[in-house]
Design a protein around this motif. Structure first.
Motif, mmCIF file in Angstrom:
data_model
loop_
_atom_site.group_PDB
_atom_site.id
_atom_site.type_symbol
_atom_site.label_atom_id
_atom_site.label_comp_id
_atom_site.label_asym_id
_atom_site.label_seq_id
_atom_site.Cartn_x
_atom_site.Cartn_y
_atom_site.Cartn_z
ATOM 1 N N ARG A 138 0.803 -1.220 0.000
ATOM 2 C CA ARG A 138 0.000 0.000 0.000
ATOM 3 C C ARG A 138 0.836 1.271 0.000
ATOM 4 O O ARG A 138 0.334 2.346 -0.289
ATOM 5 C CB ARG A 138 -0.941 0.044 1.204
ATOM 6 C CG ARG A 138 -1.843 -1.161 1.458
ATOM 7 C CD ARG A 138 -2.546 -1.690 0.229
ATOM 8 N NE ARG A 138 -3.725 -2.462 0.564
ATOM 9 C CZ ARG A 138 -3.787 -3.797 0.578
ATOM 10 N NH1 ARG A 138 -2.729 -4.507 0.257
ATOM 11 N NH2 ARG A 138 -4.914 -4.411 0.900
ATOM 12 N N ASP A 157 -1.087 10.539 11.034
ATOM 13 C CA ASP A 157 -2.246 10.717 10.156
ATOM 14 C C ASP A 157 -1.910 10.365 8.711
ATOM 15 O O ASP A 157 -2.779 9.942 7.945
ATOM 16 C CB ASP A 157 -2.751 12.167 10.225
ATOM 17 C CG ASP A 157 -3.308 12.510 11.596
ATOM 18 O OD1 ASP A 157 -3.784 11.581 12.266
ATOM 19 O OD2 ASP A 157 -3.255 13.683 11.988
ATOM 20 N N ASP A 178 -2.512 6.612 7.732
ATOM 21 C CA ASP A 178 -3.911 6.294 7.426
ATOM 22 C C ASP A 178 -4.338 6.894 6.093
ATOM 23 O O ASP A 178 -5.104 6.273 5.346
ATOM 24 C CB ASP A 178 -4.823 6.825 8.548
ATOM 25 C CG ASP A 178 -4.510 6.171 9.880
ATOM 26 O OD1 ASP A 178 -4.039 5.015 9.876
ATOM 27 O OD2 ASP A 178 -4.727 6.820 10.921
ATOM 28 N N GLU A 179 -3.828 8.071 5.779
ATOM 29 C CA GLU A 179 -4.212 8.726 4.525
ATOM 30 C C GLU A 179 -3.712 7.940 3.322
ATOM 31 O O GLU A 179 -4.418 7.779 2.321
ATOM 32 C CB GLU A 179 -3.639 10.144 4.500
ATOM 33 C CG GLU A 179 -4.089 10.968 3.302
ATOM 34 C CD GLU A 179 -3.632 12.412 3.393
ATOM 35 O OE1 GLU A 179 -3.003 12.885 2.430
ATOM 36 O OE2 GLU A 179 -3.888 13.043 4.437
ATOM 37 N N LEU A 229 -3.075 4.698 3.280
ATOM 38 C CA LEU A 229 -3.827 3.444 3.219
ATOM 39 C C LEU A 229 -5.196 3.646 2.590
ATOM 40 O O LEU A 229 -5.674 2.805 1.832
ATOM 41 C CB LEU A 229 -3.983 2.854 4.625
ATOM 42 C CG LEU A 229 -2.771 2.124 5.197
ATOM 43 C CD1 LEU A 229 -3.085 1.605 6.597
ATOM 44 C CD2 LEU A 229 -2.356 0.979 4.300
ATOM 45 N N GLU A 230 -5.843 4.758 2.912
ATOM 46 C CA GLU A 230 -7.169 5.022 2.349
ATOM 47 C C GLU A 230 -7.123 5.186 0.837
ATOM 48 O O GLU A 230 -8.082 4.865 0.135
ATOM 49 C CB GLU A 230 -7.762 6.285 2.992
ATOM 50 C CG GLU A 230 -8.137 6.095 4.459
ATOM 51 C CD GLU A 230 -8.617 7.380 5.083
ATOM 52 O OE1 GLU A 230 -8.642 8.406 4.366
ATOM 53 O OE2 GLU A 230 -8.967 7.371 6.278
ATOM 54 N N GLU A 231 -6.015 5.678 0.316
ATOM 55 C CA GLU A 231 -5.885 5.866 -1.130
ATOM 56 C C GLU A 231 -5.582 4.579 -1.863
ATOM 57 O O GLU A 231 -5.755 4.489 -3.069
ATOM 58 C CB GLU A 231 -4.787 6.890 -1.424
ATOM 59 C CG GLU A 231 -5.109 8.291 -0.932
ATOM 60 C CD GLU A 231 -3.980 9.259 -1.214
ATOM 61 O OE1 GLU A 231 -2.947 8.804 -1.738
ATOM 62 O OE2 GLU A 231 -4.135 10.461 -0.919
ATOM 63 N N LEU A 266 -6.617 1.214 -0.845
ATOM 64 C CA LEU A 266 -7.302 0.111 -0.178
ATOM 65 C C LEU A 266 -7.397 -1.120 -1.066
ATOM 66 O O LEU A 266 -7.341 -2.242 -0.598
ATOM 67 C CB LEU A 266 -8.708 0.558 0.253
ATOM 68 C CG LEU A 266 -8.774 1.499 1.444
ATOM 69 C CD1 LEU A 266 -10.216 1.902 1.726
ATOM 70 C CD2 LEU A 266 -8.168 0.855 2.677
ATOM 71 N N ALA A 323 -7.158 -6.883 3.961
ATOM 72 C CA ALA A 323 -6.885 -5.540 4.486
ATOM 73 C C ALA A 323 -5.711 -5.583 5.460
ATOM 74 O O ALA A 323 -5.552 -6.556 6.208
ATOM 75 C CB ALA A 323 -8.123 -4.985 5.186
#
Length: 280
Positions: free
Chosen positions: A118, A171, A174-175, A177-179, A181, A200
């Motif tokens: 990721r 932060d 997480d940012e 990872l969100e992009e 997924l 995941a």
């Protein structure tokens, strides 16, 4: 140093007023110090995290990506330190420009269940997959050789990683990872790799070593690669702490302790917490 100065800001102002000091810090200078502390805070967070006893080589690529993303964002705290921020970003890009060509970091990140693929850009993700595939082929061939040797000698025993002004380094993990997924398809990877990458990522607070201890039967080849690349801390900090701990065992009042006794005491000091943690 600057953080301590900010904490004592009120006391410094009172002292300067009481003794009529000829020069004191102005409001703009205090504001500049606050912005510098905000700018350097992610570096301190990253330094503390990478110096922990359980730090792995797999932390390098995600940490560098998170740090670069944070430095590239604009924030209200950039006033007066924009040039320093750009210089730090350029230095990070220069110092870590070759990490994507080093199998140690790429493969370690790929087999870490917290990160997987990721944190790789599209242009280097395929290269990371190929590195992992190469290591898996090596692990498979080694396992085949061991199996053939065991079959020839059946009697031998078998051996048993909102507000832009308030963004933090964590932060950014997480940012990213969100992009990413949904992992991209790669025809060169095996079914085992596809199954592992399709799941995941686990939370960053979980232990990757414990994950592989629980899932080595599901992904046996990747688990063997993970055992190789996630086997030791990525810095010498913990070994240096061990030398410092020796001074607590051998001192002026215990200067005649035998070497074997000192070694056993150090072993207990460093490993007893791990044993107690596992029993819990």
């Amino acid at each position: 140093m600057l953080q301590t100065l900010l904490e004592q800001k009120r006391a410094i102002g009172a002292y300067a007023a009481d003794f009529e000091l000829p020069a004191t810090l102005t409001a703009s200078q205090w504001s500049l110090i606050e912005n510098i502390v905000t700018l350097l805070a992610p570096f301190e967070q990253l330094t503390r995290e990478i110096c922990q006893a359980d730090a792995l080589a797999s932390n390098v690529i995600p940490s560098v990506n998170a740090l670069k993303r944070l430095l590239s964002k604009s924030a209200r705290s950039d006033f007066g330190v924009k040039t320093s921020k750009n210089a730090l970003l350029e230095a990070v890009n220069t110092r870590f420009s070759d990490i994507y060509t080093e199998p140690l970091y790429c493969v370690a990140t790929m087999v870490d269940p917290r990160y997987k693929d990721r944190y790789f850009a599209a242009e280097v993700k395929l290269q990371a997959h190929e590195m992992l595939q190469t290591e898996m082929e090596k692990a498979s061939s080694e396992r085949s050789e061991q199996t053939s040797e065991l079959q020839e000698r059946p009697r031998e025993k078998r051996a048993r990683t909102d507000d832009q002004a308030t963004c933090s380094l964590f932060d950014m993990y997480d940012e990213i990872l969100e992009e990413t997924l949904t992992p991209q398809e790669n025809t060169q990877t095996t079914t085992e790799v596809q199954g592992f990458l399709s799941e995941a990522p686990v939370a960053r607070t979980e232990s990757p070593l414990q994950y592989w201890n629980n899932n080595k039967s599901r992904f046996p080849t990747i688990a063997k690669v993970a055992k190789k690349f996630l086997s030791a801390p990525s810095t010498s900090v913990d070994s240096e702490r061990l030398f410092s701990a020796t001074s607590n065992v051998i001192n002026e009042k215990r200067n005649r302790i035998a070497c074997d006794k000192a070694e056993m005491l150090l072993l207990v000091k460093k490993n007893l917490p791990l044993l107690l943690k596992n029993t819990d």
